[in-house]
Design a protein around this motif. Structure first.
Motif, mmCIF file in Angstrom:
data_model
loop_
_atom_site.group_PDB
_atom_site.id
_atom_site.type_symbol
_atom_site.label_atom_id
_atom_site.label_comp_id
_atom_site.label_asym_id
_atom_site.label_seq_id
_atom_site.Cartn_x
_atom_site.Cartn_y
_atom_site.Cartn_z
ATOM 1 N N ILE A 88 0.841 -1.205 0.000
ATOM 2 C CA ILE A 88 0.000 0.000 0.000
ATOM 3 C C ILE A 88 0.875 1.253 0.000
ATOM 4 C CG2 ILE A 88 -1.748 1.314 1.248
ATOM 5 C CD1 ILE A 88 -2.821 -1.296 2.351
ATOM 6 N N ALA A 89 0.602 2.140 -0.932
ATOM 7 C CA ALA A 89 1.270 3.441 -0.998
ATOM 8 C C ALA A 89 0.240 4.523 -0.694
ATOM 9 C CB ALA A 89 1.870 3.668 -2.380
ATOM 10 N N VAL A 90 0.657 5.553 0.024
ATOM 11 C CA VAL A 90 -0.280 6.626 0.383
ATOM 12 C C VAL A 90 0.342 7.984 0.127
ATOM 13 C CG1 VAL A 90 -1.376 5.209 2.163
ATOM 14 C CG2 VAL A 90 0.453 6.771 2.802
ATOM 15 N N LEU A 91 -0.512 8.962 -0.038
ATOM 16 C CA LEU A 91 -0.086 10.336 -0.254
ATOM 17 C C LEU A 91 -0.419 11.166 0.983
ATOM 18 C CD1 LEU A 91 1.092 12.397 -2.244
ATOM 19 C CD2 LEU A 91 -1.210 12.769 -3.113
ATOM 20 N N GLY A 92 0.597 11.562 1.735
ATOM 21 C CA GLY A 92 0.379 12.459 2.863
ATOM 22 C C GLY A 92 0.293 11.794 4.220
ATOM 23 N N SER A 93 0.649 12.554 5.245
ATOM 24 C CA SER A 93 0.646 12.040 6.612
ATOM 25 C C SER A 93 -0.771 11.762 7.109
ATOM 26 C CB SER A 93 1.344 13.032 7.549
ATOM 27 O OG SER A 93 0.708 14.296 7.512
ATOM 28 N N GLY A 94 -1.739 12.565 6.665
ATOM 29 C CA GLY A 94 -3.120 12.347 7.082
ATOM 30 C C GLY A 94 -3.657 11.025 6.559
ATOM 31 N N PHE A 108 4.763 2.513 1.425
ATOM 32 C CA PHE A 108 5.500 3.576 0.742
ATOM 33 C C PHE A 108 4.791 4.914 0.891
ATOM 34 C CE2 PHE A 108 6.323 6.212 -3.017
ATOM 35 C CZ PHE A 108 7.694 6.354 -2.886
ATOM 36 N N VAL A 109 5.580 5.933 1.244
ATOM 37 C CA VAL A 109 5.111 7.323 1.306
ATOM 38 C C VAL A 109 6.146 8.162 0.565
ATOM 39 C CG1 VAL A 109 4.404 9.234 2.790
ATOM 40 C CG2 VAL A 109 4.140 6.887 3.587
ATOM 41 N N PRO A 110 5.755 8.993 -0.391
ATOM 42 C CA PRO A 110 6.745 9.772 -1.149
ATOM 43 C C PRO A 110 7.418 10.832 -0.283
ATOM 44 C CG PRO A 110 4.539 10.518 -1.674
ATOM 45 C CD PRO A 110 4.370 9.290 -0.812
ATOM 46 N N SER A 111 8.577 11.295 -0.743
ATOM 47 C CA SER A 111 9.333 12.297 0.004
ATOM 48 C C SER A 111 8.623 13.639 0.022
ATOM 49 C CB SER A 111 10.735 12.459 -0.603
ATOM 50 O OG SER A 111 10.642 12.851 -1.974
ATOM 51 N N SER A 112 7.820 13.897 -1.009
ATOM 52 C CA SER A 112 7.021 15.126 -1.095
ATOM 53 C C SER A 112 5.571 14.729 -1.314
ATOM 54 C CB SER A 112 7.515 15.991 -2.255
ATOM 55 O OG SER A 112 6.710 17.135 -2.416
ATOM 56 N N TYR A 113 4.661 15.387 -0.628
ATOM 57 C CA TYR A 113 3.260 14.971 -0.660
ATOM 58 C C TYR A 113 2.511 15.569 -1.856
ATOM 59 C CZ TYR A 113 4.162 13.355 4.106
ATOM 60 O OH TYR A 113 4.671 12.719 5.210
ATOM 61 N N THR A 114 2.936 15.164 -3.057
ATOM 62 C CA THR A 114 2.258 15.581 -4.281
ATOM 63 C C THR A 114 2.029 14.348 -5.150
ATOM 64 O OG1 THR A 114 4.287 15.964 -5.565
ATOM 65 C CG2 THR A 114 3.449 17.808 -4.235
ATOM 66 N N GLY A 115 1.033 14.430 -6.036
ATOM 67 C CA GLY A 115 0.764 13.318 -6.931
ATOM 68 C C GLY A 115 1.944 13.040 -7.843
ATOM 69 N N GLU A 116 2.613 14.092 -8.279
ATOM 70 C CA GLU A 116 3.779 13.937 -9.151
ATOM 71 C C GLU A 116 4.892 13.157 -8.454
ATOM 72 O OE1 GLU A 116 6.910 16.663 -11.772
ATOM 73 O OE2 GLU A 116 5.550 17.623 -10.328
ATOM 74 N N ALA A 117 5.184 13.525 -7.203
ATOM 75 C CA ALA A 117 6.246 12.838 -6.456
ATOM 76 C C ALA A 117 5.880 11.387 -6.187
ATOM 77 C CB ALA A 117 6.507 13.570 -5.142
#
Length: 252
Positions: A88-94, A108-117
């Motif tokens: 499971i990958a998620v976008l953002g701490s929330g 997985f959580v990206p280094s920057s909370y954007t869809g592009e990242a």
């Protein structure tokens, strides 16, 4: 000592409102949108059957609402153990926090909370044929799928599990409040909350609105309406609150 309008959906607004009140703000909780699950889309896509037979390698959630809508339906129809072996990958701490409510940690959580990242970094992890299932709002950001699509090993299933509809408060007259200067700042956590706010504000002049936004996409939407925008340093509620504090201190 300042008055703030919080525009998040009703089920998500309390945490942000509490954080602002702890800093001494007067908070008006005026949800600009409402989350509506699209159960028919989930059924037609056969989400749970695909997961049960391991026809997906990754699930991607881009918002807390996406997590909640999915698990509410999953628990009704299946057993949570069908997720065994699926990352499971998620976008953002929330979104991470919402996932933890179901005792699941994000892989997985990206280094920057954007869809592009998220798209770029997740695509970089894939070294073999991989099925990625994206579960999100009907109006989803194209940057995520565009970046994932650059890796030819990735197959994408993009499913609208919920929709956002505009909501108008029966307690507050947002148009009158905007015209009379009844609040100092409006806080936005998504582009859809900006659009919902503009809808509820009616014919009022939105150029007078001081908008505090959680990210660039949200700020870009606010600027379309002529709002005076400021962007939080990072895409988290904590940074959003800190942005409000910094603005107030600079205005003094």
């Amino acid at each position: 000592g300042i008055r703030i309008v919080v525009t998040r959906p009703r089920e998500l607004s309390s945490r942000l409102a509490s954080m602002l009140r702890e800093e001494g703000a007067e908070v008006f909780e005026i949800p600009a949108i409402r989350i509506v699950p699209v159960k028919s889309a989930m059924k037609e896509a056969g989400i749970f059957e695909k997961l049960e037979y391991k026809k997906a390698d990754w699930i991607v959630f881009t918002s807390p609402s996406g997590v909640r809508v999915f698990f509410d339906q999953l628990i009704t129809e299946r057993d949570i153990r069908i997720l065994s072996g699926i990352k499971i990958a998620v976008l953002g701490s929330g979104t991470c926090d919402e996932l933890l409510k179901y005792a699941i940690k994000a892989d997985f959580v990206p280094s920057s909370y954007t869809g592009e990242a998220l798209g770029k970094e997740l695509a970089g992890l894939v070294k073999k044929p991989t099925e990625i299932m994206i579960l999100r709002a009907a109006i989803g950001n194209k940057e995520l799928t565009d970046e994932l699509g650059k890796n030819p090993l990735i197959s994408i299933t993009d499913i609208a599990t919920y929709d956002t509809v505009y909501e108008t408060s029966c307690i507050y007259d947002l148009e009158q409040m905007t015209e009379s200067g009844g609040y100092d700042y409006a806080v936005f956590t998504s582009a859809s909350t900006v659009r919902g706010f503009a809808n509820a504000a009616g014919k009022s002049d939105l150029r007078r609105v001081k908008a505090v936004c959680i990210g660039k996409q949200t700020a870009k939407e606010a600027e379309k309406y002529g709002m005076q925008t400021r962007i939080a340093g990072n895409v988290t509620l904590k940074d959003l609150v800190q942005c409000v504090i910094d603005i107030k201190e600079n205005d003094l």
